[in-house]
Design a protein around this motif. Structure first.
Motif, PDB file in Angstrom:
ATOM      1  N   LYS A 144      -7.326 -10.584   9.014  1.00 17.27           N
ATOM      2  CA  LYS A 144      -7.914 -10.761   7.691  1.00 17.27           C
ATOM      3  C   LYS A 144      -7.090 -10.019   6.646  1.00 17.27           C
ATOM      4  O   LYS A 144      -6.318  -9.118   6.982  1.00 17.27           O
ATOM      5  N   ALA A 145      -7.267 -10.409   5.385  1.00 11.81           N
ATOM      6  CA  ALA A 145      -6.446  -9.809   4.334  1.00 11.81           C
ATOM      7  C   ALA A 145      -7.241  -9.616   3.054  1.00 11.81           C
ATOM      8  O   ALA A 145      -8.174 -10.371   2.758  1.00 11.81           O
ATOM      9  N   SER A 146      -6.844  -8.613   2.288  1.00  8.12           N
ATOM     10  CA  SER A 146      -7.400  -8.358   0.956  1.00  8.12           C
ATOM     11  C   SER A 146      -6.286  -7.901   0.041  1.00  8.12           C
ATOM     12  O   SER A 146      -5.260  -7.378   0.485  1.00  8.12           O
ATOM     13  N   TRP A 147      -6.493  -8.118  -1.244  1.00  6.05           N
ATOM     14  CA  TRP A 147      -5.595  -7.597  -2.274  1.00  6.05           C
ATOM     15  C   TRP A 147      -6.129  -6.254  -2.741  1.00  6.05           C
ATOM     16  O   TRP A 147      -7.259  -6.149  -3.224  1.00  6.05           O
ATOM     17  N   VAL A 148      -5.311  -5.210  -2.587  1.00  5.09           N
ATOM     18  CA  VAL A 148      -5.666  -3.865  -3.038  1.00  5.09           C
ATOM     19  C   VAL A 148      -4.467  -3.300  -3.794  1.00  5.09           C
ATOM     20  O   VAL A 148      -3.458  -2.937  -3.183  1.00  5.09           O
ATOM     21  N   PRO A 149      -4.528  -3.251  -5.114  1.00  2.00           N
ATOM     22  CA  PRO A 149      -3.375  -2.792  -5.906  1.00  2.00           C
ATOM     23  C   PRO A 149      -2.997  -1.345  -5.599  1.00  2.00           C
ATOM     24  O   PRO A 149      -3.791  -0.575  -5.041  1.00  2.00           O
ATOM     25  N   GLU A 150      -1.788  -0.992  -5.968  1.00  2.00           N
ATOM     26  CA  GLU A 150      -1.316   0.382  -5.779  1.00  2.00           C
ATOM     27  C   GLU A 150      -2.170   1.356  -6.597  1.00  2.00           C
ATOM     28  O   GLU A 150      -2.889   0.965  -7.506  1.00  2.00           O
ATOM     29  N   ALA A 151      -2.054   2.624  -6.253  1.00  2.00           N
ATOM     30  CA  ALA A 151      -2.854   3.659  -6.915  1.00  2.00           C
ATOM     31  C   ALA A 151      -2.130   4.997  -6.771  1.00  2.00           C
ATOM     32  O   ALA A 151      -1.002   5.059  -6.272  1.00  2.00           O
ATOM     33  N   LEU A 152      -2.783   6.063  -7.200  1.00  2.00           N
ATOM     34  CA  LEU A 152      -2.199   7.396  -7.090  1.00  2.00           C
ATOM     35  C   LEU A 152      -3.294   8.453  -7.045  1.00  2.00           C
ATOM     36  O   LEU A 152      -4.481   8.135  -7.110  1.00  2.00           O
ATOM     37  N   PRO A 231      15.517 -10.135  -9.208  1.00  2.00           N
ATOM     38  CA  PRO A 231      14.964 -11.414  -8.736  1.00  2.00           C
ATOM     39  C   PRO A 231      15.560 -11.884  -7.421  1.00  2.00           C
ATOM     40  O   PRO A 231      14.906 -12.636  -6.685  1.00  2.00           O
ATOM     41  N   GLU A 232      16.779 -11.446  -7.095  1.00  2.00           N
ATOM     42  CA  GLU A 232      17.386 -11.841  -5.824  1.00  2.00           C
ATOM     43  C   GLU A 232      16.648 -11.229  -4.644  1.00  2.00           C
ATOM     44  O   GLU A 232      16.743 -11.719  -3.515  1.00  2.00           O
ATOM     45  N   ARG A 233      15.887 -10.171  -4.901  1.00  2.00           N
ATOM     46  CA  ARG A 233      15.142  -9.512  -3.838  1.00  2.00           C
ATOM     47  C   ARG A 233      13.694  -9.976  -3.813  1.00  2.00           C
ATOM     48  O   ARG A 233      13.202 -10.474  -2.794  1.00  2.00           O
ATOM     49  N   SER A 234      13.001  -9.849  -4.916  1.00  2.00           N
ATOM     50  CA  SER A 234      11.563 -10.116  -4.934  1.00  2.00           C
ATOM     51  C   SER A 234      11.211 -11.535  -5.331  1.00  2.00           C
ATOM     52  O   SER A 234      10.045 -11.932  -5.288  1.00  2.00           O
ATOM     53  N   GLU A 235      12.206 -12.310  -5.753  1.00  2.00           N
ATOM     54  CA  GLU A 235      11.998 -13.703  -6.147  1.00  2.00           C
ATOM     55  C   GLU A 235      10.938 -13.798  -7.254  1.00  2.00           C
ATOM     56  O   GLU A 235      11.074 -13.166  -8.279  1.00  2.00           O
ATOM     57  N   PHE A 236       9.845 -14.520  -7.020  1.00  2.00           N
ATOM     58  CA  PHE A 236       8.853 -14.738  -8.081  1.00  2.00           C
ATOM     59  C   PHE A 236       7.680 -13.765  -8.018  1.00  2.00           C
ATOM     60  O   PHE A 236       6.751 -13.863  -8.818  1.00  2.00           O
ATOM     61  N   ILE A 237       7.702 -12.815  -7.090  1.00  2.00           N
ATOM     62  CA  ILE A 237       6.575 -11.890  -6.931  1.00  2.00           C
ATOM     63  C   ILE A 237       6.583 -10.854  -8.056  1.00  2.00           C
ATOM     64  O   ILE A 237       7.536 -10.092  -8.221  1.00  2.00           O
ATOM     65  N   SER A 238       5.515 -10.829  -8.831  1.00  2.00           N
ATOM     66  CA  SER A 238       5.386  -9.921  -9.969  1.00  2.00           C
ATOM     67  C   SER A 238       4.118  -9.101  -9.795  1.00  2.00           C
ATOM     68  O   SER A 238       3.012  -9.630  -9.906  1.00  2.00           O
ATOM     69  N   SER A 239       4.266  -7.815  -9.508  1.00  2.00           N
ATOM     70  CA  SER A 239       3.098  -6.979  -9.225  1.00  2.00           C
ATOM     71  C   SER A 239       3.189  -5.639  -9.930  1.00  2.00           C
ATOM     72  O   SER A 239       4.290  -5.103 -10.148  1.00  2.00           O
ATOM     73  N   SER A 260       2.270  -9.861 -13.445  1.00 10.47           N
ATOM     74  CA  SER A 260       1.322 -10.976 -13.522  1.00 10.47           C
ATOM     75  C   SER A 260      -0.105 -10.582 -13.190  1.00 10.47           C
ATOM     76  O   SER A 260      -1.045 -11.212 -13.656  1.00 10.47           O
ATOM     77  N   ASP A 261      -0.284  -9.532 -12.388  1.00  7.93           N
ATOM     78  CA  ASP A 261      -1.636  -9.153 -11.973  1.00  7.93           C
ATOM     79  C   ASP A 261      -2.213  -7.980 -12.757  1.00  7.93           C
ATOM     80  O   ASP A 261      -3.382  -7.620 -12.605  1.00  7.93           O
ATOM     81  N   ILE A 265      -6.095  -6.403 -13.498  1.00  8.40           N
ATOM     82  CA  ILE A 265      -6.462  -5.092 -12.943  1.00  8.40           C
ATOM     83  C   ILE A 265      -7.070  -4.191 -14.011  1.00  8.40           C
ATOM     84  O   ILE A 265      -8.070  -3.505 -13.774  1.00  8.40           O
ATOM     85  N   PHE A 266      -6.485  -4.209 -15.208  1.00  5.78           N
ATOM     86  CA  PHE A 266      -6.924  -3.313 -16.281  1.00  5.78           C
ATOM     87  C   PHE A 266      -7.970  -3.932 -17.201  1.00  5.78           C
ATOM     88  O   PHE A 266      -8.754  -3.221 -17.816  1.00  5.78           O
ATOM     89  N   GLY A 267      -7.947  -5.249 -17.343  1.00  2.00           N
ATOM     90  CA  GLY A 267      -8.870  -5.894 -18.271  1.00  2.00           C
ATOM     91  C   GLY A 267      -8.345  -5.956 -19.680  1.00  2.00           C
ATOM     92  O   GLY A 267      -9.022  -6.434 -20.592  1.00  2.00           O
ATOM     93  N   TYR A 268      -7.146  -5.459 -19.901  1.00  3.66           N
ATOM     94  CA  TYR A 268      -6.460  -5.523 -21.199  1.00  3.66           C
ATOM     95  C   TYR A 268      -4.972  -5.305 -20.922  1.00  3.66           C
ATOM     96  O   TYR A 268      -4.584  -4.980 -19.794  1.00  3.66           O
TER      97      TYR A 268
END
Length: 325
Positions: A144-152, A231-239, A260-261, A265-268
């Motif tokens: 199973k999988a979920s999206w959990v953004p980075e944090a600190l 872009p040669e590494r991450s291609e279209f992934i924008s996080s 893109s995300d 995440i922030f709402g603004y």
């Protein structure tokens, strides 16, 4: 005492990742449910050889080797498909969990199937796009999988008042070379303190203390997602990456490009967007009118403290782990 949880961590010196250490410390400080213990994993040529052979022979992905099954949870925070961290621990437990960064599209065809090979019950992707691709194209994977953004951990970072800050513009980590060349000369001409990596100084900071002090001393931090810088590494992934949060936790103004995300995440939009056509004049104008950005800086700082620390993320991950145990 809760269920024993092994936090699998590399013991080599190839890279230093604050994100992994801060997540593990958050888990260690949570006394409810699990009894965490860090395990330093020694990498070897055999482990590298094994993973490479698995990639070459995808028919082996369906195997789920087990030596024996212990009542222990393995948790690994890893860059991309660095499954060496799970060897041999995953072969002695059916309860394996991963938090994964930098899962670039060209690796998906072998990373996702190997989750089942290593008996991973749940994977947490830092990228929403990767999570969406996993759900859309790899529904046959048991994991199973979920999206959990980075944090600190916000307490690891400090700040100075803006009048005490001696660095006008800081560029660290990945460089957006095209933008850098547009602002470098103008900042120097206006006698602004512009700190960035040079060929003779690849690593700007000797350790985390030096890094956090530089952040605390910076007015502007340039942040651009890797699909633009590399872009040669991450291609279209924008996080959204850790650098955005580190800058905000240090009360710096983030100038760059919005992943893109991140607005979701922030709402603004917490980022001052780069104007490439007027890059040099824009950066000077921002510095000359820095006080007008203080409300945005403060809003971002409070948002990070309230919603984007590892404790917020661990609460989500812990609930998902407990669901499948």
């Amino acid at each position: 005492m809760g269920i024993k949880m092994r936090l699998l961590q590399s013991n080599d010196d190839e890279y230093f990742l604050d994100c992994i250490d801060e997540l593990y410390r958050t888990i260690e400080q949570d006394s409810a449910g699990f009894s965490p213990q860090r395990i330093l994993v020694r990498f070897s040529r055999f482990k590298t050889f094994l993973v490479r052979k698995l990639i070459l022979f995808p028919k082996l992905f369906k195997l789920q080797p087990k030596i024996y099954d212990r009542q222990v949870v393995n948790f690994a925070s890893m860059i991309s498909g660095d499954f060496r961290l799970l060897i041999p621990s995953s072969f002695s437990s059916s309860n394996n969990f991963i938090y994964m960064y930098d899962v670039w599209p060209r690796f998906h065809s072998w990373i996702f199937p190997l989750l089942d090979f290593f008996s991973v019950k749940y994977v947490f992707f830092s990228s929403k796009q990767v999570w969406e691709i996993f759900n859309e194209k790899y529904g046959h994977i048991k994991c199973k999988a979920s999206w959990v953004p980075e944090a600190l951990i916000a307490g690891d970072y400090s700040y100075k008042s803006y009048i005490e800050r001696t660095i006008d513009v800081l560029e660290f980590g990945r460089m957006y070379d095209e933008y850098h060349e547009l602002i470098k000369g103008t900042l120097a001409l206006n006698k602004k303190n512009h700190v960035y990596r040079t060929p003779d100084k690849y690593f700007l900071f000797a350790d985390k203390a030096a890094f956090t002090d530089a952040l605390a001393s910076s007015k502007i931090v340039i942040c651009v997602p890797s699909n633009i810088t590399n872009p040669e590494r991450s291609e279209f992934i924008s996080s959204m990456t850790l650098r955005y949060l580190q800058a905000m936790a240090s009360r710096c103004l983030v100038v760059g490009s919005l992943p893109s995300d991140m607005e979701e995440i922030f709402g603004y939009n917490p980022v001052v967007e780069i104007d490439m056509e007027n890059a040099s004049s824009q950066i000077i104008e921002i510095l000359d009118n820095y006080e007008s950005y203080l409300p945005l800086i403060e809003r971002n700082y409070k948002e990070v403290l309230a919603k984007h620390q590892w404790q917020n993320r661990w609460t989500i991950m812990k609930a998902k782990i407990e669901e499948v145990l």
